[in-house]
Design a protein around this motif. Structure first.
Motif, PDB file in Angstrom:
ATOM      1  N   GLU A  51     -14.789 -43.758  23.303  1.00 20.62           N
ATOM      2  CA  GLU A  51     -14.277 -43.484  24.644  1.00 20.62           C
ATOM      3  C   GLU A  51     -14.810 -42.148  25.155  1.00 20.62           C
ATOM      4  OE1 GLU A  51     -10.172 -42.507  24.595  1.00 20.62           O
ATOM      5  OE2 GLU A  51      -9.960 -42.519  26.765  1.00 20.62           O
TER       6      GLU A  51
ATOM      7  N   GLY B  34      -0.568 -46.458  30.823  1.00 23.64           N
ATOM      8  CA  GLY B  34       0.123 -46.652  32.108  1.00 23.64           C
ATOM      9  C   GLY B  34      -0.854 -46.576  33.271  1.00 23.64           C
TER      10      GLY B  34
ATOM     11  N   ARG C 126      10.503 -39.433  16.246  1.00 24.70           N
ATOM     12  CA  ARG C 126      10.889 -39.052  17.605  1.00 24.70           C
ATOM     13  C   ARG C 126      11.805 -40.122  18.165  1.00 24.70           C
ATOM     14  NH1 ARG C 126       5.542 -38.744  21.116  1.00 24.70           N
ATOM     15  NH2 ARG C 126       6.965 -38.903  22.865  1.00 24.70           N
TER      16      ARG C 126
ATOM     17  N   PRO D 210      12.557 -42.331  21.013  1.00 24.90           N
ATOM     18  CA  PRO D 210      11.899 -42.749  22.252  1.00 24.90           C
ATOM     19  C   PRO D 210      12.849 -42.671  23.432  1.00 24.90           C
ATOM     20  CG  PRO D 210      11.618 -44.385  20.506  1.00 24.90           C
ATOM     21  CD  PRO D 210      12.637 -43.399  20.040  1.00 24.90           C
TER      22      PRO D 210
ATOM     23  N   LEU E  39      -9.111 -53.225  25.053  1.00 25.40           N
ATOM     24  CA  LEU E  39     -10.107 -52.550  25.886  1.00 25.40           C
ATOM     25  C   LEU E  39     -11.092 -51.775  25.036  1.00 25.40           C
ATOM     26  CD1 LEU E  39      -7.584 -51.282  28.573  1.00 25.40           C
ATOM     27  CD2 LEU E  39      -9.225 -53.172  28.821  1.00 25.40           C
TER      28      LEU E  39
ATOM     29  N   VAL F 134      -1.636 -54.569  27.813  1.00 24.15           N
ATOM     30  CA  VAL F 134      -2.871 -53.834  28.072  1.00 24.15           C
ATOM     31  C   VAL F 134      -3.254 -53.057  26.814  1.00 24.15           C
ATOM     32  CG1 VAL F 134      -3.960 -52.069  29.493  1.00 24.15           C
ATOM     33  CG2 VAL F 134      -2.282 -53.649  30.505  1.00 24.15           C
ATOM     34  N   ASP F 135      -4.378 -53.364  26.284  1.00 19.62           N
ATOM     35  CA  ASP F 135      -4.970 -52.729  25.094  1.00 19.62           C
ATOM     36  C   ASP F 135      -4.227 -53.082  23.807  1.00 19.62           C
ATOM     37  OD1 ASP F 135      -7.088 -51.416  24.023  1.00 19.62           O
ATOM     38  OD2 ASP F 135      -6.276 -49.402  24.250  1.00 19.62           O
TER      39      ASP F 135
ATOM     40  N   LEU G 273      11.937 -46.041  28.349  1.00 20.72           N
ATOM     41  CA  LEU G 273      10.863 -46.744  27.629  1.00 20.72           C
ATOM     42  C   LEU G 273      11.460 -47.902  26.829  1.00 20.72           C
ATOM     43  CD1 LEU G 273       7.870 -46.825  26.546  1.00 20.72           C
ATOM     44  CD2 LEU G 273       8.649 -45.381  24.689  1.00 20.72           C
TER      45      LEU G 273
ATOM     46  N   MET H  56     -11.229 -46.160  33.388  1.00 21.77           N
ATOM     47  CA  MET H  56      -9.916 -46.674  33.798  1.00 21.77           C
ATOM     48  C   MET H  56     -10.070 -47.671  34.947  1.00 21.77           C
ATOM     49  SD  MET H  56      -6.367 -44.711  34.562  1.00 21.77           S
ATOM     50  CE  MET H  56      -6.206 -44.177  32.868  1.00 21.77           C
TER      51      MET H  56
ATOM     52  N   ILE I 249      -3.259 -46.911  22.576  1.00 19.71           N
ATOM     53  CA  ILE I 249      -3.648 -46.274  21.308  1.00 19.71           C
ATOM     54  C   ILE I 249      -3.055 -44.877  21.157  1.00 19.71           C
ATOM     55  CG2 ILE I 249      -5.764 -47.611  20.962  1.00 19.71           C
ATOM     56  CD1 ILE I 249      -7.340 -45.213  22.044  1.00 19.71           C
ATOM     57  N   GLY I 250      -2.359 -44.404  22.181  1.00 22.79           N
ATOM     58  CA  GLY I 250      -1.753 -43.068  22.079  1.00 22.79           C
ATOM     59  C   GLY I 250      -0.421 -43.070  21.366  1.00 22.79           C
ATOM     60  N   VAL I 251       0.046 -44.237  20.913  1.00 26.42           N
ATOM     61  CA  VAL I 251       1.362 -44.253  20.273  1.00 26.42           C
ATOM     62  C   VAL I 251       1.309 -43.445  18.981  1.00 26.42           C
ATOM     63  CG1 VAL I 251       1.058 -46.369  18.906  1.00 26.42           C
ATOM     64  CG2 VAL I 251       3.324 -45.736  19.700  1.00 26.42           C
TER      65      VAL I 251
ATOM     66  N   PRO J  38       3.752 -43.259  30.445  1.00 24.16           N
ATOM     67  CA  PRO J  38       3.371 -41.958  31.004  1.00 24.16           C
ATOM     68  C   PRO J  38       1.912 -41.559  30.781  1.00 24.16           C
ATOM     69  CG  PRO J  38       4.657 -41.695  28.985  1.00 24.16           C
ATOM     70  CD  PRO J  38       4.631 -43.153  29.277  1.00 24.16           C
ATOM     71  N   GLY J  39       1.197 -42.267  29.900  1.00 29.21           N
ATOM     72  CA  GLY J  39      -0.167 -41.851  29.568  1.00 29.21           C
ATOM     73  C   GLY J  39      -1.214 -42.707  30.261  1.00 29.21           C
ATOM     74  N   ASN J  40      -2.387 -42.773  29.656  1.00 31.09           N
ATOM     75  CA  ASN J  40      -3.487 -43.510  30.282  1.00 31.09           C
ATOM     76  C   ASN J  40      -3.326 -45.026  30.161  1.00 31.09           C
ATOM     77  OD1 ASN J  40      -5.018 -41.406  31.355  1.00 31.09           O
ATOM     78  ND2 ASN J  40      -5.751 -40.869  29.302  1.00 31.09           N
TER      79      ASN J  40
ATOM     80  N   ASP K 166      -3.952 -47.564  33.287  1.00 31.13           N
ATOM     81  CA  ASP K 166      -4.613 -48.873  33.401  1.00 31.13           C
ATOM     82  C   ASP K 166      -3.715 -49.843  34.174  1.00 31.13           C
ATOM     83  OD1 ASP K 166      -6.616 -47.865  31.794  1.00 31.13           O
ATOM     84  OD2 ASP K 166      -5.999 -48.941  29.983  1.00 31.13           O
TER      85      ASP K 166
HETATM   86  N1  LIG Z   1      -9.729 -45.718  24.752  1.00 29.49           N
HETATM   87  C1  LIG Z   1     -10.462 -45.967  25.877  1.00 29.49           C
HETATM   88  O1  LIG Z   1     -11.622 -46.047  25.872  1.00 29.49           O
HETATM   89  C2  LIG Z   1      -9.819 -46.138  27.116  1.00 29.49           C
HETATM   90  C3  LIG Z   1      -8.473 -45.982  27.171  1.00 29.49           C
HETATM   91  N2  LIG Z   1      -7.827 -46.371  28.200  1.00 29.49           N
HETATM   92  C4  LIG Z   1      -6.402 -46.499  28.098  1.00 29.49           C
HETATM   93  O2  LIG Z   1      -5.778 -45.339  27.652  1.00 29.49           O
HETATM   94  C5  LIG Z   1      -4.924 -45.638  26.567  1.00 29.49           C
HETATM   95  C6  LIG Z   1      -4.714 -44.430  25.729  1.00 29.49           C
HETATM   96  O3  LIG Z   1      -4.114 -43.498  26.581  1.00 29.49           O
HETATM   97  P1  LIG Z   1      -3.381 -42.191  26.024  1.00 29.49           P
HETATM   98  O4  LIG Z   1      -4.254 -41.514  25.059  1.00 29.49           O
HETATM   99  O5  LIG Z   1      -2.975 -41.414  27.216  1.00 29.49           O
HETATM  100  O6  LIG Z   1      -2.174 -42.781  25.225  1.00 29.49           O
HETATM  101  P2  LIG Z   1      -1.052 -43.871  25.652  1.00 29.49           P
HETATM  102  O7  LIG Z   1      -1.299 -45.078  24.852  1.00 29.49           O
HETATM  103  O8  LIG Z   1      -0.930 -44.025  27.098  1.00 29.49           O
HETATM  104  O9  LIG Z   1       0.264 -43.190  25.053  1.00 29.49           O
HETATM  105  C7  LIG Z   1       0.502 -41.831  25.270  1.00 29.49           C
HETATM  106  C8  LIG Z   1       1.856 -41.646  25.887  1.00 29.49           C
HETATM  107  O10 LIG Z   1       2.837 -42.294  25.097  1.00 29.49           O
HETATM  108  C9  LIG Z   1       3.792 -41.339  24.621  1.00 29.49           C
HETATM  109  N3  LIG Z   1       4.156 -41.714  23.250  1.00 29.49           N
HETATM  110  C10 LIG Z   1       3.345 -41.752  22.170  1.00 29.49           C
HETATM  111  N4  LIG Z   1       3.999 -42.162  21.093  1.00 29.49           N
HETATM  112  C11 LIG Z   1       5.255 -42.415  21.468  1.00 29.49           C
HETATM  113  C12 LIG Z   1       6.412 -42.864  20.757  1.00 29.49           C
HETATM  114  N5  LIG Z   1       6.388 -43.166  19.440  1.00 29.49           N
HETATM  115  N6  LIG Z   1       7.543 -43.007  21.469  1.00 29.49           N
HETATM  116  C13 LIG Z   1       7.568 -42.704  22.788  1.00 29.49           C
HETATM  117  N7  LIG Z   1       6.491 -42.272  23.499  1.00 29.49           N
HETATM  118  C14 LIG Z   1       5.363 -42.133  22.842  1.00 29.49           C
HETATM  119  C15 LIG Z   1       3.080 -40.041  24.695  1.00 29.49           C
HETATM  120  O11 LIG Z   1       4.017 -39.014  24.838  1.00 29.49           O
HETATM  121  P3  LIG Z   1       3.701 -37.542  24.288  1.00 29.49           P
HETATM  122  O12 LIG Z   1       3.390 -37.718  22.806  1.00 29.49           O
HETATM  123  O13 LIG Z   1       2.528 -37.059  25.037  1.00 29.49           O
HETATM  124  O14 LIG Z   1       4.963 -36.831  24.540  1.00 29.49           O
HETATM  125  C16 LIG Z   1       2.211 -40.200  25.924  1.00 29.49           C
HETATM  126  O15 LIG Z   1       2.948 -39.972  27.083  1.00 29.49           O
HETATM  127  C17 LIG Z   1      -5.597 -46.796  25.894  1.00 29.49           C
HETATM  128  O16 LIG Z   1      -4.734 -47.537  25.051  1.00 29.49           O
HETATM  129  C18 LIG Z   1      -6.082 -47.595  27.088  1.00 29.49           C
HETATM  130  O17 LIG Z   1      -5.051 -48.411  27.601  1.00 29.49           O
HETATM  131  C19 LIG Z   1      -8.528 -46.882  29.382  1.00 29.49           C
HETATM  132  O18 LIG Z   1      -7.968 -46.314  30.510  1.00 29.49           O
HETATM  133  C20 LIG Z   1      -9.966 -46.590  29.472  1.00 29.49           C
HETATM  134  C21 LIG Z   1     -10.663 -46.504  28.286  1.00 29.49           C
END
Ligand SMILES: NC(=O)C1=CN([C@@H]2O[C@H](COP(=O)(O)OP(=O)(O)OC[C@H]3O[C@@H](n4cnc5c(N)ncnc54)[C@H](OP(=O)(O)O)[C@@H]3O)[C@@H](O)[C@H]2O)[C@@H](O)CC1
Ligand SMILES: Nc1ncnc2c1ncn2[C@@H]1O[C@H](COP(=O)(O)OP(=O)(O)O)[C@@H](O)[C@H]1O
Ligand SMILES: [K+]
Length: 508
Positions: free
Chosen positions: A22, A66, A144, A146, A205, A167-168, A150, A35, A133-135, A62-64, A68
């Motif tokens: 990415e 979302g 934590r 949640p 994705l 999504v993803d 959520l 995105m 993938i940010g989970v 809240p992240g990416n 998408d």
């Molecule tokens: N990869 C690619 O090429 C591309 C990626 N793209 C997209 O981006 C996505 C990745 O986005 P991302 O990195 O922003 O992470 P994401 O999945 O939105 O989660 C982060 C949020 O979740 C939260 N959170 C985390 N764990 C948690 C828990 N246990 N319980 C509760 N909350 C929790 C976390 O909170 P924080 O830890 O920051 O407090 C943060 O707010 C990927 O899957 C794909 O859809 C495409 O747009 C384009 C190309």
């Protein structure tokens, strides 16, 4: 974009590899491009899956991920859908790309709501863009709690009467392991739903992730689709492969039974020993070897000569253990072996030309370091060996709990292969095949109809037949596992899948 089927192999990339891809792709493209491509792909698949949806509810985290969802919301709104978005982010704290897509969704005029609409039905559609993938799910990261909104959205998606497009990843699922992050596991396992499950789809994705195909991933993901967002994996090596079917193995006219090898099954403790007759397990493995094309199948039952013939399968040749020429045989050892298997294991492991170790052979090896060392030595001498544990047997071999094995099945299978210096088949939903110095594979075939006693014995016999016919341990294991699952996938509806019926069908 295409739907993933078992008809061809696919490379799988974990979170770290996907992040690297990415980053490299984003650096080479104008901002927000990935995105935009992701959101468009989601919208296109949504239209194709639910062309008559009245309402599309999009749950955006809240992240990416979302982001998408917000981008897809804009497209769906513009195409005339009634789009309702629940966004858990804030414009001032959202990542830049997600904020840009939020603005585009707003400009398009989507409707915003705090929670899921309560009038969704089977013709509508939910889009799960809460977490990708940010989970954060590592057992080593601090637990934590949640956020309540959520969890409410996750519950609404889980219980929705409308189909769900994730999504993803299904939100909360760990891309690397196929397990849900703590606190995010759906409350009711799918097999306890007392209604037909609503269809589930996942549009992965950029890359396919291993967690979609093993552990709880298969149930959570449903039908898997891939859009690579126009990005090639380049030099990034896959972390695993999703297996494809075996190459056809036509039989030469000028061949004979000796061309396809001799399999000898050793197991089946007799009723007299401890009051638990287990001859059936060995006979199932033998039947499967026979129907998988072995030239000859011998059976050594550890029952003091009680059974002299299986009248249902007269092709099987019963042999006393001391009448086996171990150095010339492909041995399948352990099915129903009970405690009796311990007496023959040292000789079998030391001398068999090719070897499949299953069930009680594995349970015995788990308790005896000397046997473990003999298995390792086979690898050093170039003698092919395949072990076929289910998760509990794997846990015993590794000194772990079953939960620890299941928490990271790819890693557990690799540990087994490395520690025992052989090919390891970790059975269960999304069976993993691993070998030392090789990228592991996840099998895409099979289903829960296999969850019935004796199907593992059938698999062991099939691996034996492939080995006997000359396949390497890796090929024998991956082809047999694929065909075993495929037989279950094409099993006629309404016909019970029993292990003996499976054994008779595995040859096609
Ligand atoms: N990869 C690619 O090429 C591309 C990626 N793209 C997209 O981006 C996505 C990745 O986005 P991302 O990195 O922003 O992470 P994401 O999945 O939105 O989660 C982060 C949020 O979740 C939260 N959170 C985390 N764990 C948690 C828990 N246990 N319980 C509760 N909350 C929790 C976390 O909170 P924080 O830890 O920051 O407090 C943060 O707010 C990927 O899957 C794909 O859809 C495409 O747009 C384009 C190309
Ligand atoms: N839910 C499932 N989905 C896919 N495959 C399954 C499922 N349940 C069982 N299997 C397969 O069925 C076989 C069961 O093997 P095992 O647990 O050793 O049973 P047994 O000891 O009764 O023969 C394995 O190949 C396993 O992968
Ligand atoms: K998601």
């Amino acid at each position: 974009m295409h739907r993933i089927t078992p008809h061809q192999p696919h490379p799988l990339f974990n979170t770290a590899a996907t992040r690297r891809l990415e980053k490299a792709a984003a650096a080479a493209l104008p901002p927000h491009t990935l995105m935009q491509r992701a959101g468009l792909a989601v919208a296109q698949l949504a239209q194709a899956l639910a062309p008559h949806a009245r309402t599309v509810w999009i749950a955006c985290g809240p992240g990416n991920n979302g982001g998408d969802g917000l981008e897809a919301a804009m497209h769906l709104q513009r195409s005339g859908r009634k789009v309702i978005v629940t966004w858990l982010g804030q414009p001032d704290t959202a990542p830049a790309d997600a904020r840009a897509s939020w603005q585009r969704a707003r400009d398009a005029g989507v409707a915003w709501a705090d929670a899921a609409p309560n009038d969704l039905d089977a013709n509508d559609l939910c889009i799960d863009a809460l977490l990708g993938i940010g989970v954060a799910s590592s057992p080593h990261s601090p637990p934590r709690t949640p956020d309540a909104r959520l969890l409410t959205c996750l519950q609404a998606l889980h219980h929705s009467p409308a189909p769900v497009l994730a999504v993803d990843l299904p939100s909360g699922l760990d891309a690397d392991t196929g397990q849900f992050a703590a606190g995010l596991t759906p409350d009711t396992p799918p097999h306890l739903h007392h209604r037909a499950p609503t269809p589930r789809h996942t549009l992965s994705l950029l890359t396919l992730k291993p967690g979609l195909f093993t552990a709880t991933g298969r149930d959570a993901a449903g039908h898997v689709w891939l859009d690579d967002l126009g990005v090639e994996p380049g030099h990034e090596p896959p972390n695993a492969w999703l297996s494809g079917p075996a190459l056809p193995a036509p039989r030469a006219h000028a061949s004979h039974k000796g061309s396809y090898g001799d399999v000898a099954v050793v197991g089946g403790e007799g009723l007299a020993a401890r009051g638990m007759g287990m001859a059936g397990a060995a006979l199932l493995a033998a039947s499967a070897a026979l129907h998988s094309g072995a030239g000859r199948v011998l059976v050594t039952l550890l029952d003091d000569g009680h059974l002299q013939l299986d009248p249902q399968q007269p092709e099987l040749m019963l042999r006393r253990f001391d009448a086996l020429a171990l150095e010339q045989l492909t041995m399948v050892c352990g099915c129903g072996g009970g405690q009796a298997i311990a007496h023959v294991l040292p000789e079998v492991i030391s001398r068999a030309a090719r070897l499949v170790l299953d069930a009680d052979a594995l349970n015995t090896i788990a308790t005896q370091a000397a046997l473990h060392a003999l298995v390792v030595a086979r690898g050093q001498h170039g003698q092919p060996t395949v072990i076929t544990p289910h998760p509990l047997e794997a846990a015993r071999l590794l000194g772990l709990t079953t939960a620890e094995v299941q928490a990271d099945r790819l890693d557990a299978a690799q540990q087994l292969a490395d520690q025992f210096n052989c090919v390891a088949v970790l059975k269960g939903s999304g069976t993993v095949i691993a070998a030392p110095d090789r990228v592991p594979a996840i099998n895409p075939t099979g289903n829960a109809r296999l969850a019935t006693a004796g199907t593992g014995d059938v698999l062991a016999g099939m691996v034996g037949a492939h080995l006997a016919a000359g396949a390497s341990a890796w090929r024998a294991a991956s082809e047999a596992v694929y065909q075993h699952g495929q037989a279950a996938d094409v099993w006629p509806a309404g016909l019970a899948l029993t292990a003996s019926a499976l054994a008779r069908r595995v040859g096609g």
